[in-house]
Motif scaffolding. Structure first.
Motif, PDB file in Angstrom:
ATOM      1  N   SER A 270       0.825  -1.210   0.000  1.00  0.00           N
ATOM      2  CA  SER A 270       0.000   0.000   0.000  1.00  0.00           C
ATOM      3  C   SER A 270       0.860   1.261   0.000  1.00  0.00           C
ATOM      4  O   SER A 270       0.481   2.274  -0.575  1.00  0.00           O
ATOM      5  CB  SER A 270      -0.950  -0.002   1.201  1.00  0.00           C
ATOM      6  OG  SER A 270      -0.224  -0.269   2.379  1.00  0.00           O
ATOM      7  N   LEU A 271       2.033   1.195   0.645  1.00  0.00           N
ATOM      8  CA  LEU A 271       2.918   2.358   0.646  1.00  0.00           C
ATOM      9  C   LEU A 271       3.737   2.420  -0.649  1.00  0.00           C
ATOM     10  O   LEU A 271       4.350   3.433  -0.944  1.00  0.00           O
ATOM     11  CB  LEU A 271       3.864   2.318   1.841  1.00  0.00           C
ATOM     12  CG  LEU A 271       3.257   2.695   3.198  1.00  0.00           C
ATOM     13  CD1 LEU A 271       4.200   2.325   4.328  1.00  0.00           C
ATOM     14  CD2 LEU A 271       2.942   4.181   3.242  1.00  0.00           C
ATOM     15  N   GLY A 272       3.743   1.337  -1.376  1.00  0.00           N
ATOM     16  CA  GLY A 272       4.489   1.324  -2.637  1.00  0.00           C
ATOM     17  C   GLY A 272       5.993   1.360  -2.441  1.00  0.00           C
ATOM     18  O   GLY A 272       6.736   1.688  -3.349  1.00  0.00           O
ATOM     19  N   ASN A 273       6.448   1.032  -1.241  1.00  0.00           N
ATOM     20  CA  ASN A 273       7.897   1.113  -0.974  1.00  0.00           C
ATOM     21  C   ASN A 273       8.521  -0.280  -0.879  1.00  0.00           C
ATOM     22  O   ASN A 273       9.410  -0.506  -0.082  1.00  0.00           O
ATOM     23  CB  ASN A 273       8.145   1.889   0.314  1.00  0.00           C
ATOM     24  CG  ASN A 273       7.567   1.175   1.524  1.00  0.00           C
ATOM     25  OD1 ASN A 273       6.722   0.310   1.376  1.00  0.00           O
ATOM     26  ND2 ASN A 273       8.021   1.530   2.698  1.00  0.00           N
ATOM     27  N   PHE A 274       8.022  -1.196  -1.697  1.00  0.00           N
ATOM     28  CA  PHE A 274       8.585  -2.543  -1.593  1.00  0.00           C
ATOM     29  C   PHE A 274       9.504  -2.846  -2.764  1.00  0.00           C
ATOM     30  O   PHE A 274       9.388  -2.274  -3.843  1.00  0.00           O
ATOM     31  CB  PHE A 274       7.464  -3.582  -1.519  1.00  0.00           C
ATOM     32  CG  PHE A 274       6.634  -3.668  -2.758  1.00  0.00           C
ATOM     33  CD1 PHE A 274       6.964  -4.570  -3.754  1.00  0.00           C
ATOM     34  CD2 PHE A 274       5.532  -2.846  -2.931  1.00  0.00           C
ATOM     35  CE1 PHE A 274       6.200  -4.656  -4.905  1.00  0.00           C
ATOM     36  CE2 PHE A 274       4.771  -2.925  -4.083  1.00  0.00           C
ATOM     37  CZ  PHE A 274       5.100  -3.824  -5.075  1.00  0.00           C
ATOM     38  N   LEU A 275      10.443  -3.727  -2.510  1.00  0.00           N
ATOM     39  CA  LEU A 275      11.364  -4.203  -3.532  1.00  0.00           C
ATOM     40  C   LEU A 275      11.168  -5.700  -3.640  1.00  0.00           C
ATOM     41  O   LEU A 275      11.159  -6.392  -2.632  1.00  0.00           O
ATOM     42  CB  LEU A 275      12.803  -3.923  -3.108  1.00  0.00           C
ATOM     43  CG  LEU A 275      13.263  -2.479  -3.206  1.00  0.00           C
ATOM     44  CD1 LEU A 275      14.532  -2.290  -2.386  1.00  0.00           C
ATOM     45  CD2 LEU A 275      13.527  -2.122  -4.658  1.00  0.00           C
ATOM     46  N   THR A 276      11.036  -6.191  -4.856  1.00  0.00           N
ATOM     47  CA  THR A 276      10.866  -7.632  -4.997  1.00  0.00           C
ATOM     48  C   THR A 276      12.214  -8.322  -4.846  1.00  0.00           C
ATOM     49  O   THR A 276      13.273  -7.713  -5.012  1.00  0.00           O
ATOM     50  CB  THR A 276      10.274  -7.998  -6.368  1.00  0.00           C
ATOM     51  OG1 THR A 276      11.193  -7.598  -7.382  1.00  0.00           O
ATOM     52  CG2 THR A 276       8.926  -7.327  -6.584  1.00  0.00           C
ATOM     53  N   ILE A 277      12.123  -9.599  -4.531  1.00  0.00           N
ATOM     54  CA  ILE A 277      13.338 -10.386  -4.367  1.00  0.00           C
ATOM     55  C   ILE A 277      14.152 -10.352  -5.656  1.00  0.00           C
ATOM     56  O   ILE A 277      15.363 -10.148  -5.646  1.00  0.00           O
ATOM     57  CB  ILE A 277      12.987 -11.837  -3.981  1.00  0.00           C
ATOM     58  CG1 ILE A 277      12.312 -11.855  -2.613  1.00  0.00           C
ATOM     59  CG2 ILE A 277      14.228 -12.719  -3.991  1.00  0.00           C
ATOM     60  CD1 ILE A 277      11.762 -13.218  -2.199  1.00  0.00           C
ATOM     61  N   ARG A 278      13.447 -10.502  -6.767  1.00  0.00           N
ATOM     62  CA  ARG A 278      14.189 -10.541  -8.032  1.00  0.00           C
ATOM     63  C   ARG A 278      14.853  -9.215  -8.360  1.00  0.00           C
ATOM     64  O   ARG A 278      15.942  -9.199  -8.944  1.00  0.00           O
ATOM     65  CB  ARG A 278      13.338 -11.067  -9.178  1.00  0.00           C
ATOM     66  CG  ARG A 278      11.889 -10.676  -9.160  1.00  0.00           C
ATOM     67  CD  ARG A 278      11.054 -11.579 -10.068  1.00  0.00           C
ATOM     68  NE  ARG A 278      10.936 -12.939  -9.536  1.00  0.00           N
ATOM     69  CZ  ARG A 278      10.549 -13.996 -10.259  1.00  0.00           C
ATOM     70  NH1 ARG A 278      10.247 -13.849 -11.530  1.00  0.00           N
ATOM     71  NH2 ARG A 278      10.467 -15.179  -9.717  1.00  0.00           N
ATOM     72  N   GLU A 279      14.205  -8.120  -7.987  1.00  0.00           N
ATOM     73  CA  GLU A 279      14.852  -6.812  -8.215  1.00  0.00           C
ATOM     74  C   GLU A 279      16.161  -6.712  -7.441  1.00  0.00           C
ATOM     75  O   GLU A 279      17.180  -6.244  -7.963  1.00  0.00           O
ATOM     76  CB  GLU A 279      13.926  -5.671  -7.758  1.00  0.00           C
ATOM     77  CG  GLU A 279      12.836  -5.320  -8.745  1.00  0.00           C
ATOM     78  CD  GLU A 279      11.803  -4.357  -8.146  1.00  0.00           C
ATOM     79  OE1 GLU A 279      11.232  -3.591  -8.900  1.00  0.00           O
ATOM     80  OE2 GLU A 279      11.577  -4.375  -6.906  1.00  0.00           O
ATOM     81  N   VAL A 280      16.101  -7.142  -6.196  1.00  0.00           N
ATOM     82  CA  VAL A 280      17.289  -7.022  -5.350  1.00  0.00           C
ATOM     83  C   VAL A 280      18.391  -7.967  -5.830  1.00  0.00           C
ATOM     84  O   VAL A 280      19.574  -7.616  -5.838  1.00  0.00           O
ATOM     85  CB  VAL A 280      16.927  -7.294  -3.882  1.00  0.00           C
ATOM     86  CG1 VAL A 280      18.177  -7.398  -3.023  1.00  0.00           C
ATOM     87  CG2 VAL A 280      16.031  -6.184  -3.360  1.00  0.00           C
ATOM     88  N   LEU A 281      17.988  -9.174  -6.268  1.00  0.00           N
ATOM     89  CA  LEU A 281      18.995 -10.136  -6.711  1.00  0.00           C
ATOM     90  C   LEU A 281      19.635  -9.746  -8.039  1.00  0.00           C
ATOM     91  O   LEU A 281      20.678 -10.284  -8.404  1.00  0.00           O
ATOM     92  CB  LEU A 281      18.387 -11.544  -6.794  1.00  0.00           C
ATOM     93  CG  LEU A 281      18.069 -12.193  -5.450  1.00  0.00           C
ATOM     94  CD1 LEU A 281      17.530 -13.599  -5.648  1.00  0.00           C
ATOM     95  CD2 LEU A 281      19.288 -12.225  -4.531  1.00  0.00           C
ATOM     96  N   GLU A 282      19.008  -8.824  -8.742  1.00  0.00           N
ATOM     97  CA  GLU A 282      19.669  -8.306  -9.943  1.00  0.00           C
ATOM     98  C   GLU A 282      20.883  -7.468  -9.562  1.00  0.00           C
ATOM     99  O   GLU A 282      21.847  -7.392 -10.310  1.00  0.00           O
ATOM    100  CB  GLU A 282      18.699  -7.432 -10.745  1.00  0.00           C
ATOM    101  CG  GLU A 282      17.950  -8.201 -11.814  1.00  0.00           C
ATOM    102  CD  GLU A 282      16.902  -7.337 -12.488  1.00  0.00           C
ATOM    103  OE1 GLU A 282      17.138  -6.132 -12.653  1.00  0.00           O
ATOM    104  OE2 GLU A 282      15.839  -7.888 -12.831  1.00  0.00           O
TER     105      GLU A 282
END
Length: 490
Positions: A270-282
């Motif tokens: 809801s805050l839109g401040n999340f990072l997906t696992i795949r984004e971080v692993l890139e």
RNA sequence: GGCGACGUAGCCAAGUGGUAAGGCAGAGGUCUGCAAAACCUUUAUUCACCGGUUCGAAUCCGGUCGUCGCCUCCA
């Protein structure tokens, strides 16, 4: 020395005493499969992966169950948006989750049940609650009557009056008490549906975990885990359901981990401040994320930032560098000099396993455990530093054994699983691929520079070095020539 | 409004009654033609603030301030 674990329910640490001696049964609430997982989910998976590995390291047999919620309002809504069936949507994101777990090298749970495959068990559990007058039917819905369950609020430390005062409960005229929650929801047209004694419908959110944990672990089991946000209402409701139905104590130990935050705020959709696992692993190696996660105690908040991730990169490099250098030392040596390791250093290395275990025994204090590993690395680096050209067998054995030891300990957190030299090499190659320069060109320039250096043309030599540096290539002049390495991104 | 957690060096982070682990960054050193990298050494008389208990407190108690979370789906 026994292993003590913080129990959310009592707010204190207690020694683990499995109901069945030597065998720990653990249930963890897994994901609701309607989107890609963010690093908060990664923390959950990593924390319980570590806990299982440590329990097994300590000699326990562990049965680890982690479920998938594959039927739920969010899944239905999202599937409708995308014009696909909810089965299809859930399957897609379960698969994505499994890919993420593989990338993080999280071991699979022993049993990974899905809610939709346990509707029979769910229905019989609900029927049992109705028979005991703990649940009631309204139309085609079934609700749990929280007032009928004496201990409601025992886990989250609330009582029903307080929660009324909160006034944020949705008013539903059908419910006897606003805090009553759905066990069975009648289905609307187009929604997934199962036949039941109360008409076609689907399970409520909480009942699946009561049904599945009971099926695979029994009426009572040792550890139930999840994120802190599950304490209320999810786990509170599970207790009401399970203990209401069986009359037996549901769970001995409740383990809840803290959130991942960004700029000190909880990561959430809801805050839109999340990072997906795949984004971080890139951007970062799986082990970097692991080191980041385990550098803080699992119950504390964990703030994600470029700085903290950069710290983890540097820390991991330090560990691998130490191991790589130890690997390059010979195993055996004939005419050796006298040992250089001091008593203090020997003592540090000899005690690292005990110190690590003591930290982990105290509610899985990975941050402190890592501290001991780094401490051992410091001692080993110090020994390596003062090693003569013909080092003593005693020192070599000490270092080789020390290297194996910290690798073994780090395994509990899934760290140091790569071949140290390959780890560095792999990172180099990955970066090199993205750069507009190949190895041959680099070697060529190094040769040119070597010529200039021999002619003591320092200006030219430095110019070549600067040119390469601008392309992220660092040169290291050593006694056996010039080595180069890619300046690793941080 | 109710309930709860947290506040330790420039940053991250352990430590819950006996005198501040560890990591990152910084500084100094070894190395080098100079560098870089690597490694070593070093970095908090002090633990948000104010009182109290104690021989002794970052740790226990009371209060103040600040940050965050849960109370609605959430890992």
């Amino acid at each position: 020395m026994s292993l003590i674990i913080f129990n959310t329910k009592t707010g204190r640490k207690i020694p683990i005493e499995p109901l069945e001696p030597g065998h720990i049964k653990m249930y963890v609430c897994g994901i609701t499969a309607y989107d890609y997982c963010h690093i908060g989910h990664a923390r959950s998976a990593l924390v319980f992966d570590m806990i299982v590995k440590y329990l097994r390291y300590r000699g326990y047999r562990v049965t680890y169950v982690r479920n998938y919620t594959d039927i739920d309002d969010k899944i239905i809504n999202r599937a409708n948006e995308q014009n696909i069936s909810s089965e299809e949507l859930a399957e897609k994101f379960i698969q994505a989750f499994n890919e993420d777990m593989d990338d993080l090298r999280v071991a699979k749970a022993d049993i990974e049940p899905k809610a939709t495959e346990h509707v029979t068990e769910i229905i019989s559990l609900i029927q049992g609650l109705i028979d005991k007058d703990l649940a009631y039917q309204v139309g085609n819905d079934v609700y749990y009557a929280v007032e009928k369950f004496g201990n409601y609020g025992q886990l989250s430390g609330r009582n029903l009056e307080e929660m009324h005062a909160g006034a944020r409960v949705s008013i539903n005229e059908q419910k006897i008490n606003p805090m009553d929650f759905a066990l069975w929801k009648s289905s609307k047209p187009g929604e997934p549906t199962w036949d039941s004694p109360w008409g076609p419908g689907r399970p409520g959110w909480h009942i699946e975990c009561s049904a599945m944990s009971r099926k695979y672990l029994g009426d009572s089991f040792d550890i139930h885990g999840g994120g802190k946000d599950l304490i209320f209402p999810h786990h509170e409701n599970e207790i009401a359901q399970s203990e209401g139905a069986t009359g037996a104590p549901f769970v001995n130990l409740w383990v809840h981990h803290g959130f991942v935050t960004i700029k000190e705020e909880k990561m959430s959709k809801s805050l839109g401040n999340f990072l997906t696992i795949r984004e971080v692993l890139e951007k970062y190696e799986a082990e970097v994320l692991r080191l980041f996660v385990f550098s803080t105690h699992y119950r504390n908040p964990l703030d994600y930032s470029d700085t903290t991730m950069k710290d983890a990169v540097a820390g991991l490099d330090r560990l691998y560098n130490c191991l790589a250098e130890i690997e390059q030392l010979p195993d055996k040596i004939d005419n050796s000099a006298s040992p250089v390791a001091t008593e203090k250093e020997k003592q540090k290395l000899a005690s690292v396993v005990d110190r690590f275990q003591k930290s982990m025994d105290n509610d899985f204090n990975t941050a402190q455990g890592l501290g001991h590993i780094f401490d051992a690395v410091k001692s080993m680096n110090r020994i390596k530093q003062s090693l003569p050209s013909n080092p003593s067998q005693v020192d070599l054995d000490l270092l080789k054994h020390g290297g194996r030891t910290i690798k073994k300990l780090a395994t509990i957190m899934g760290l140091l699983q790569e071949e140290p030299t390959l780890y560095i090499k792999k990172k180099t190659e990955e970066v090199l691929q993205k750069l507009d320069i190949d190895q041959a060109a680099i070697e060529q320039l190094i040769q040119e520079r070597e010529l200039a250096r021999q002619q003591k043309d320092w200006a030219k030599a430095d110019a070549i070095r600067d040119k390469l540096l601008a392309q992220q290539i660092e040169l290291k002049d050593g006694p056996s020539g010039t080595a180069w390495k890619v300046k690793l991104p941080v």
